[in-house]
Design a protein around this motif. Structure first.
Motif: not given
Ligand code: G3H
Length: 221
Positions: A202-208, A211-218
């Motif tokens: 769960t921790d690994i999934s949340v971390k990913t 990271e993946d959503g960082q520049d996408l959620y506008d």
């Protein structure tokens, strides 16, 4: 299944009540001793944290009349109405007290249960909850999970309204297994409650995701 916290550790309770869907707190003399608080301070402090959650308070008396008087006194002292449960050990005097307490409209949790028959007799005496001690059974080469399973079966087969409150846990697996065997509730110490919901994946999934959503959620919120 109803989760309750088996503790009087106020900081742990405060942390847990912030997010964990707990429905009450169970205490006993040993838990109070570990907290370093007297009964009055401990229960009043717990009530401030849990609001209208269930509070289970064990009596110290050994005689039925005294148990009943003690439980009534605590219920009035803490002014908690229907969320108060008197924890009564399954001694002969305890069974007598259970019937009297139910007649007086006070909720009862039968405690220190090690056999299916102790639980069934407590249910017949009117107990709202029966608390079998899983780890303490396992530690004497008995089988805590099987005792819980048998008690659950009795409650179902005989159409009794008493709920099983599995208690005395040392491992997540024990809690997993009482849930799978139909225990209506479990009371668990703070560390184990935290472990129930932890998983490294769960921790690994949340971390990913972060990271993946960082520049996408506008969209601002
Ligand atoms: O009130 C009963 C407790 O759940 C017993 O737990 P313990 O065996 O960890 O002391």
């Amino acid at each position: 299944m109803i989760y309750m916290a088996d503790t009087a550790d106020l900081s742990a309770l405060t942390e847990l009540y912030d997010f964990f869907p707990l429905e009450g707190v169970t205490t006993n003399p040993t838990i109070l001793k570990q907290s370093g608080m007297k009964l009055s301070v401990a229960i009043e402090s717990i009530l401030k944290v849990i609001g209208h959650g269930m509070i289970h308070v064990q009596v110290m008396s050994e005689n039925a009349d005294d148990m009943v008087r003690e439980a009534k006194t605590y219920k009035n002292y803490f002014d908690v109405g229907d969320t108060f449960y008197a924890k009564i050990p399954v001694t002969p005097q305890g069974y007598k007290a259970m019937t009297a307490l139910k007649d007086a409209g006070i909720n009862v949790t039968a405690t220190a249960i090690f056999t299916q028959q102790q639980a069934l007799v407590a249910a017949k005496a009117g107990a709202d909850f029966v608390a079998p001690y899983v780890s303490r059974l396992d530690n004497i080469s008995s089988h805590g999970i099987e005792v819980v399973r048998d008690i659950v079966k009795n409650m179902t087969d005989f159409k009794l309204h008493t709920k099983v409150l599995a208690a005395s846990f040392k491992t997540v697996d024990q809690i997993h297994r009482v849930s799978m065997n139909g225990s209506h509730s479990a009371t668990v110490g703070p560390d184990l409650l935290m472990q129930l919901i932890k998983h490294p994946m769960t921790d690994i999934s949340v971390k990913t995701f972060l990271e993946d959503g960082q520049d996408l959620y506008d969209i601002s919120f």
